[in-house]
Design a protein around this motif. Structure first.
Motif, mmCIF file in Angstrom:
data_model
loop_
_atom_site.group_PDB
_atom_site.id
_atom_site.type_symbol
_atom_site.label_atom_id
_atom_site.label_comp_id
_atom_site.label_asym_id
_atom_site.label_seq_id
_atom_site.Cartn_x
_atom_site.Cartn_y
_atom_site.Cartn_z
ATOM 1 N N VAL A 1 -2.620 7.959 -0.560
ATOM 2 C CA VAL A 1 -3.368 8.149 0.686
ATOM 3 C C VAL A 1 -2.710 7.380 1.822
ATOM 4 O O VAL A 1 -2.571 7.879 2.946
ATOM 5 C CB VAL A 1 -4.832 7.701 0.521
ATOM 6 C CG1 VAL A 1 -5.584 7.822 1.844
ATOM 7 C CG2 VAL A 1 -5.519 8.523 -0.559
ATOM 8 N N SER A 2 -2.269 6.169 1.517
ATOM 9 C CA SER A 2 -1.582 5.367 2.516
ATOM 10 C C SER A 2 -0.295 6.047 2.980
ATOM 11 O O SER A 2 0.013 6.088 4.171
ATOM 12 C CB SER A 2 -1.271 3.976 1.946
ATOM 13 O OG SER A 2 -0.598 3.186 2.898
ATOM 14 N N ARG A 3 0.455 6.588 2.036
ATOM 15 C CA ARG A 3 1.697 7.292 2.396
ATOM 16 C C ARG A 3 1.420 8.484 3.293
ATOM 17 O O ARG A 3 2.136 8.733 4.271
ATOM 18 C CB ARG A 3 2.419 7.757 1.131
ATOM 19 C CG ARG A 3 3.097 6.659 0.361
ATOM 20 C CD ARG A 3 4.102 7.229 -0.606
ATOM 21 N NE ARG A 3 4.792 6.194 -1.359
ATOM 22 C CZ ARG A 3 5.970 6.359 -1.939
ATOM 23 N NH1 ARG A 3 6.580 7.531 -1.853
ATOM 24 N NH2 ARG A 3 6.533 5.379 -2.609
ATOM 25 N N ILE B 1 -6.073 5.456 10.758
ATOM 26 C CA ILE B 1 -5.004 4.664 10.126
ATOM 27 C C ILE B 1 -5.513 3.928 8.888
ATOM 28 O O ILE B 1 -4.757 3.635 7.962
ATOM 29 C CB ILE B 1 -4.428 3.641 11.133
ATOM 30 C CG1 ILE B 1 -3.935 4.353 12.391
ATOM 31 C CG2 ILE B 1 -3.292 2.840 10.504
ATOM 32 C CD1 ILE B 1 -2.859 5.377 12.134
ATOM 33 N N PHE B 2 -6.806 3.624 8.849
ATOM 34 C CA PHE B 2 -7.352 2.770 7.793
ATOM 35 C C PHE B 2 -7.321 3.439 6.424
ATOM 36 O O PHE B 2 -7.642 4.624 6.270
ATOM 37 C CB PHE B 2 -8.792 2.378 8.123
ATOM 38 C CG PHE B 2 -9.489 1.674 6.995
ATOM 39 C CD1 PHE B 2 -9.203 0.351 6.717
ATOM 40 C CD2 PHE B 2 -10.399 2.343 6.193
ATOM 41 C CE1 PHE B 2 -9.823 -0.301 5.655
ATOM 42 C CE2 PHE B 2 -11.033 1.697 5.138
ATOM 43 C CZ PHE B 2 -10.744 0.379 4.875
ATOM 44 N N ARG C 1 -1.154 8.996 5.340
ATOM 45 C CA ARG C 1 -1.612 8.605 6.668
ATOM 46 C C ARG C 1 -0.513 7.926 7.479
ATOM 47 O O ARG C 1 -0.573 7.904 8.705
ATOM 48 C CB ARG C 1 -2.828 7.700 6.558
ATOM 49 C CG ARG C 1 -4.018 8.417 5.957
ATOM 50 C CD ARG C 1 -5.316 7.716 6.214
ATOM 51 N NE ARG C 1 -6.428 8.428 5.611
ATOM 52 C CZ ARG C 1 -7.692 8.047 5.681
ATOM 53 N NH1 ARG C 1 -8.003 6.934 6.336
ATOM 54 N NH2 ARG C 1 -8.636 8.751 5.108
ATOM 55 N N ALA C 2 0.455 7.351 6.814
ATOM 56 C CA ALA C 2 1.557 6.692 7.511
ATOM 57 C C ALA C 2 2.753 7.621 7.699
ATOM 58 O O ALA C 2 3.823 7.174 8.104
ATOM 59 C CB ALA C 2 1.982 5.441 6.746
ATOM 60 N N GLY C 3 2.576 8.910 7.428
ATOM 61 C CA GLY C 3 3.694 9.847 7.562
ATOM 62 C C GLY C 3 4.269 9.913 8.955
ATOM 63 O O GLY C 3 5.456 10.215 9.146
ATOM 64 N N TYR C 4 3.432 9.607 9.954
ATOM 65 C CA TYR C 4 3.916 9.651 11.338
ATOM 66 C C TYR C 4 5.029 8.629 11.592
ATOM 67 O O TYR C 4 5.838 8.800 12.514
ATOM 68 C CB TYR C 4 2.752 9.386 12.305
ATOM 69 C CG TYR C 4 2.247 7.957 12.280
ATOM 70 C CD1 TYR C 4 2.727 7.011 13.181
ATOM 71 C CD2 TYR C 4 1.304 7.545 11.343
ATOM 72 C CE1 TYR C 4 2.278 5.710 13.145
ATOM 73 C CE2 TYR C 4 0.852 6.253 11.313
ATOM 74 C CZ TYR C 4 1.333 5.328 12.215
ATOM 75 O OH TYR C 4 0.898 4.038 12.183
ATOM 76 N N ILE C 5 5.082 7.574 10.783
ATOM 77 C CA ILE C 5 6.070 6.518 11.007
ATOM 78 C C ILE C 5 7.484 7.056 10.864
ATOM 79 O O ILE C 5 8.361 6.783 11.694
ATOM 80 C CB ILE C 5 5.827 5.339 10.046
ATOM 81 C CG1 ILE C 5 4.511 4.648 10.394
ATOM 82 C CG2 ILE C 5 6.986 4.335 10.115
ATOM 83 C CD1 ILE C 5 4.127 3.526 9.447
ATOM 84 N N SER D 1 0.826 -1.200 0.000
ATOM 85 C CA SER D 1 0.000 0.000 0.000
ATOM 86 C C SER D 1 0.866 1.257 0.000
ATOM 87 O O SER D 1 0.607 2.213 -0.742
ATOM 88 C CB SER D 1 -0.923 -0.014 1.215
ATOM 89 O OG SER D 1 -1.743 1.130 1.247
ATOM 90 N N LEU D 2 1.924 1.267 0.819
ATOM 91 C CA LEU D 2 2.828 2.412 0.846
ATOM 92 C C LEU D 2 3.531 2.613 -0.489
ATOM 93 O O LEU D 2 3.831 3.735 -0.893
ATOM 94 C CB LEU D 2 3.878 2.224 1.948
ATOM 95 C CG LEU D 2 3.396 2.374 3.392
ATOM 96 C CD1 LEU D 2 4.519 2.010 4.367
ATOM 97 C CD2 LEU D 2 2.913 3.784 3.667
ATOM 98 N N GLU D 3 3.753 1.513 -1.186
ATOM 99 C CA GLU D 3 4.453 1.547 -2.460
ATOM 100 C C GLU D 3 3.625 2.213 -3.548
ATOM 101 O O GLU D 3 4.171 2.896 -4.426
ATOM 102 C CB GLU D 3 4.784 0.105 -2.862
ATOM 103 C CG GLU D 3 5.698 -0.065 -4.031
ATOM 104 C CD GLU D 3 6.013 -1.532 -4.271
ATOM 105 O OE1 GLU D 3 7.192 -1.864 -4.405
ATOM 106 O OE2 GLU D 3 5.070 -2.351 -4.308
ATOM 107 N N SER D 4 2.288 2.066 -3.466
ATOM 108 C CA SER D 4 1.472 2.486 -4.605
ATOM 109 C C SER D 4 0.326 3.442 -4.285
ATOM 110 O O SER D 4 -0.258 4.025 -5.204
ATOM 111 C CB SER D 4 0.871 1.239 -5.273
ATOM 112 O OG SER D 4 0.078 0.505 -4.349
#
Length: 353
Positions: free
Chosen positions: A191-193, A295-296, A195-199, A185-188
């Motif tokens: 929106v996932s990228r 997160i979803f 929302r996961a920016g906090y990582i 999901s992060l690869e493509s």
């Protein structure tokens, strides 16, 4: 002028000393007193009318000790895996509800709670940690287990099911997908990228920064205090979480789960997709989401459907990132329903050498 220079020099010396002391403190492994009982175990046992039922112990494998808590004596075992930033008590409501029918076990993940917190991030690679869990199950003379995980524990549970399917009867994930689905999901998915920016921000932290920015206080204020205020958790239980999850060095150690397993989306390699990009979930599985979980992203469900042979997706309305606390009875019922549907012959897990 001389007084100002002298003051500035003294302040600089103090800051240098403080920095060195802080650096040493940050890079000192957290000590564990294994003889000191866990107050969370005493808290749960005080609620049992028949007396003490929850038991705690430690299991060492490959140089690291895991703290675990268990109850019940059924032939089938449920293993509970908590997320970040949390510890074994996270899924205790489900343990209490299910212990009369199953043997229930919860671990403190490496770095969290009362388990060891090694400084080297390599120790937190999912391949190593899953080997530790399988060894623990052998130590407990378990048969095939039912896995239940929340957040990072969900990522971990799905990964163990993919990596060691012969030892897993069913798997329930709450609020996070398998690692290979997350990375795809992060690869493509933009929106996932987002929302996961906090990582990436988490990965750049250290124990000193956690203290200086008040991160150890925000764990309570952001995760557990709202659950207490909403009536999903008692004040007494909330206090246990506040004390157990507020150690800056343990927060930093627990962040190693991210550092060791989730590279920058722009630096993904095929070897990062543990256990592999296309690893399947072959046993009965379910994914439980809160509809209000920030997160979803939809691509998580799409990825799960692509790799799972027998999958149920449950969306709970008016629910955030903590369904097992916010909708405890519904989550417990879903876990029991999946376990009952799994059935099948159980095969022993060999004891650890």
């Amino acid at each position: 002028m001389k007084l100002a220079i002298k003051f500035a020099g003294g302040l600089l010396a103090f800051l240098v000393v403080a920095f060195v002391v802080g650096l040493i403190w940050s890079n000192t492994r957290v000590a564990i007193d294994v003889g000191q009982p866990d107050p969370a175990v005493a808290y749960l046992n005080a609620q049992e009318p028949s007396g003490a039922e929850f038991r705690e112990a430690y299991f060492e494998h490959d140089g690291n000790r895991l703290h675990y808590v268990e109850a019940g004596a059924g032939e089938e075992m449920i293993l509970f895996l908590h997320g970040f930033p949390s510890y074994w008590l996270s899924l205790s409501t489900q343990m209490q509800a299910l212990k009369d029918r199953y043997r229930v076990v919860a671990i403190d993940g490496l770095g969290a709670g009362r388990s060891d917190a090694p400084l080297e991030k390599e120790e937190y690679e999912l391949e190593r940690m899953s080997a530790h869990v399988i060894a623990l199950l052998g130590h407990l003379e378990a048969k095939k287990v039912h896995l239940v995980g929340h957040d990072w524990g969900s990522v971990f549970a799905f990964g163990i099911a993919q990596r060691h399917p012969q030892h897993v009867s069913s798997v329930t994930g709450i609020a996070a997908p398998p690692l290979n689905v997350m990375l795809s999901s992060l690869e493509s998915d933009p929106v996932s990228r987002e929302r996961a920016g906090y990582i990436e921000r988490l990965k750049s932290a250290n124990a000193m920064l956690v203290v200086l920015t008040g991160g150890h206080k925000r764990v309570w204020a952001g995760a557990y205090e709202p659950l207490v205020k909403a009536g999903h958790m008692s004040a007494a239980k909330g206090k246990l979480f506040r004390e157990a999850t507020g150690n800056p060095r343990r927060i930093d150690a627990h962040i190693n789960w991210y550092r060791a397993n989730i590279p920058s989306p722009d630096a993904l390699k095929e070897s990062d997709f543990w256990p592999s990009r296309d690893a399947r979930i072959t046993m009965p599985a379910q994914m439980i989401w809160g509809e209000d979980d920030p997160i979803f992203v939809a691509s998580y469900d799409e990825g799960l459907l692509r790799i799972a042979d027998d999958l149920r997706i449950r969306k709970l309305p008016d629910t955030g990132h903590w369904p097992h606390a916010e909708r405890a009875d519904q989550v417990t019922a879903a876990i029991a329903e999946l376990i009952e549907s799994a059935g099948g012959e159980q095969t022993p897990i060999p004891p650890s050498p």
